[in-house]
Design an enzyme around this catalytic site. Structure first.
Site: not given
Length: 733
Positions: A49, A95
């Site tokens: 990420h 998200h």
């Protein structure tokens, strides 16, 4: 080993998402066994990420420069010049995992995070968009996920005070165990008053700003870099909790200290929290950073260095401050009721040193943390070429009229009004075109300029042929901006894929990036920011490859923006672009014929550019009265949407050389429907520009009549179009 910290074991290393060879690389790099806090820091900085270790080599191939690009990828957000001393700042991020685990807070904090990325650059947010992918409506979790995510987006954006003006919603069983929540924010700044994240100067104070640090969100970035299994619910503590009212205060305080000239560098505390923000500021500035965690404002007692460094508590910033402005900056933050604490300083050492309770908890080389995470050249297998579907061989199971009724009332193509009416899409008073059209239009200050904003991708194309799917996603965003009269300027992307360690998944990623790059170069539509979200799969089953494209375009005069609604009776309906009747991977083939197969429609980028430039010219000259691009569902769905938006019907006729179902529902690219009072003028101009044009019929009446079939009342179509989602969310379907 520091007392009270656990021993570093293979099990602990694995729990931190680090492979054995990555751990060995860490030991070799620092020359010793890391402390527990250092292991957490490496876990945060080297996960997928934050480090982009599987994607970086491919992302470098994307075009990121143009005369109007001020800042490309690598900062909190991208920046483009729109003239008059103004700049647009924008970015999209995911998200996904948090929103599946805890839909409301996952989606809400996704909005909060992307807003901070924008105002960290010195821009005031003026609009948000979102792209949402949910599972099969029949899945028992889908309805609650839709409800929670939409409520979270609305709850945060509405309270913060920024309009949510556009986006997309899709349903597919491949998202059953891993939904996608992609949030985009757009802001406006003076182009000579932008702020960046690279620290400068030795001995400069590092200041913690905003809300207090808690234990929420610890390991959030690591969790986002792992696929789901049976333990998904156990990951709930890694989901952050947001407070939009605190974020509004943080926005105003940050913009005020920026205006006062207090800031050297500023960075949002997003993924990996204090760790990532401090390391990135130091590494980008070729400086070291020393932090003393004793001064970090905490809302929970007894927090360890490990917890403080990895917390992803929301509404927080880290700033390098001009020393002489310390008192002034603190007074501003205290005025807004926010924490302000000097927690460290910049150093010349290029070391990242963390102290807590008088002990050194971490002492690491900052450049290697920030810039030199592992880079993987993953093995990949590209898609096999799919057969072209012979349209003449596809037997229509129902009439075209009945097919239209079914399609516009289907989960993917029905009205998403139930979603966007929960968002405040008109706050700030500059929303010119609301959700539901080709692109949102937002006025810039008092005008006359405006921005056009859209998000687009067709995942079923990307799975069948990733290269073509990547091109098509960019081309559709370009078309949607064009359809409202805007000149497309730049894009942000959110590349959502499964596990990159699987060669087929990595092949999808590589193919889509190649397609995106080719389309961006052909259309002068550079990538200025973005996000990669990998490991979107559950129990080994990946999502559809979903490279969402967020496009931004500019209109010189918002009063000349175009809408898709028919404007009056007796106007000619014209199709711009060539139609072959391409049914491969179409919604018609899937939802009417029950077949998910074939090659997706080819994307001719030269035609896309020629047709788009032509359409914008027609809009600019006032020659056309309505414009709509043709995409999912094909031509007849586009025409029905134009009729439903206006309440005006039409009489339509297909040409004899293409099977009628393929003509009406094929998804050929580079096409627009326009209406005009003077069809001859448009025809002459199209011939001069070498643009294919076909007369389809004329507007009028209250019915949609197609090829002599049973006419359909526009009001009945609209009822069907609007009914499915509210009924589904009420548990009635």
């Amino acid at each position: 080993m520091i007392s009270n910290e656990p021993a570093i074991t293979p099990e602990l290393i694995a729990q931190h998402g680090l492979k054995p060879d990555e751990y060995e690389r860490i030991v070799k790099l620092i020359g010793r066994t890391p402390t527990f806090t250092e292991l957490g820091i490496f876990s945060a900085m080297w996960n997928e990420h934050c480090s982009y270790k599987s994607s970086k080599i491919h992302l470098r191939t994307l075009p990121t420069k143009a005369p109007w690009v001020i800042q490309g990828p690598g900062e909190n957000a991208g920046v483009i010049d729109i003239g008059d001393g103004l700049a647009v700042v924008f970015k999209m991020e995911s998200h996904n995992h948090p929103s599946y685990i805890e839909p409301y807070q996952g989606a809400a904090t996704g909005v909060g995070g992307i807003l901070r990325d924008v105002f960290t650059m010195g821009a005031r947010p003026i609009a948000c968009l979102n792209a949402l992918s949910f599972g099969d409506p029949k899945n028992p979790r889908t309805r609650s996920l839709v409800s929670g995510v939409v409520a979270g987006i609305g709850g945060y954006g509405n309270s913060f005070g920024v309009p949510t003006v556009g986006g997309e919603v899709r349903f597919d069983r491949r998202y059953d165990g891993n939904i996608l929540v992609n949030a985009m924010a757009v802001g406006l700044a003076e182009k000579d008053k932008l702020f960046y994240s690279a620290a400068s100067g030795v001995g400069m104070p590092i200041v913690y700003l905003g809300s207090k640090t808690g234990r929420d969100g610890i390991h959030g970035a690591t969790m986002a870099s792992a696929e789901f299994g049976a333990d998904a619910e156990e990951k709930r503590p890694t989901v952050q909790v947001g407070d939009p009212f605190s974020e509004k205060l943080l926005l105003e305080a940050c913009l005020e200290i920026m205006a006062k000239g207090c800031v050297i560098a500023i960075q949002d505390m997003g993924a990996a929290g204090l760790t990532c923000s401090a390391v990135e500021m130091g590494a980008k500035g070729d400086l070291g950073v020393t932090l003393d965690l004793d001064y970090v404002p905490c809302r929970e007692t007894g927090m360890s260095a490990y917890e403080m460094m990895l917390s992803e508590s929301q509404e927080r910033m880290l700033m390098v401050l001009k020393p002489e402005k310390e008192k002034e900056a603190e007074a501003i933050f205290r005025k807004w009721g926010l924490d302000f604490a000097i927690v460290g300083e910049t150093t010349p050492t290029k070391r990242f040193i963390v102290r807590h309770d008088g002990a050194v908890m971490a002492d690491l080389p900052i450049k290697e943390l920030g810039d030199e995470a592992p880079i993987y050249h993953r093995h990949f297998i590209e898609n096999k070429r799919q057969p072209v579907i012979d349209a003449a061989a596809v037997k229509p199971p129902i009439s075209n009229a009945n097919a239209l009724q079914k399609l516009i009332g289907s989960p993917d193509l029905c009205s998403k009004r139930w979603v966007w009416e929960q968002y405040d899409h008109i706050i700030l008073g500059n929303t010119v075109q609301r959700p539901g059209g080709d692109a949102a239009v937002v006025r810039i200050n008092e005008g006359p300029k405006a921005l056009a904003l859209t998000s687009d991708v067709t995942p079923r194309y990307c799975e069948a042929d990733s290269f073509v799917g990547g091109k098509q996603a960019v081309a559709e965003a370009w078309r949607n901006l064009t359809a409202v009269g805007a000149q497309p300027l730049a894009l942000t992307d959110n590349l959502n894929f499964g596990n990159p360690e699987r060669p087929e998944t990595m092949g999808q990623f590589v193919g889509c990036v190649r397609g995106i790059g080719e389309a961006c170069r052909a259309l002068d539509f550079p990538v200025v920011s973005g996000n990669v979200s990998l490991y979107n799969e559950t129990n080994g089953r990946a999502i559809l490859p979903t490279p969402t494209i967020g496009g931004v375009g500019l209109l010189d005069d918002f009063t000349k923006s175009m809408t898709l609604a028919f404007k009056g009776e007796g106007e000619a309906i014209l199709l711009i672009g060539e139609t072959r009747g391409w049914l491969g991977r179409s919604v018609y083939l899937r939802d009417i014929c029950g077949r998910e197969e074939g090659a997706p429609p080819p994307v001719d980028l030269a035609a896309e550019r020629r047709h788009g430039d032509f359409v914008r010219g027609l809009i600019r000259d006032g020659t056309v009265t309505a414009v709509h691009d043709v995409s999912d569902g094909g031509l007849l769905v586009a025409l029905a949407e134009m009729a439903m938006a206006s309440g005006i019907g039409a009489v339509l006729q297909a040409p004899p050389n293409i099977p009628a179902p393929a003509f009406w529902f094929g998804e050929d690219q580079a096409r627009y429907v326009v209406t005009a009072k003077d069809a001859h003028s448009v025809t002459r101009q199209a011939a001069a520009a070498d643009v294919p044009l076909l007369h389809l019929g004329a507007t009028g009446g209250a019915m949609l009549a197609v090829d002599g079939e049973r006419p359909l009342r526009v009001d009945d179509l609209k009822h069907r179009f609007e009914a499915w989602l509210p009924a589904y969310m009420a548990g009635q379907s």
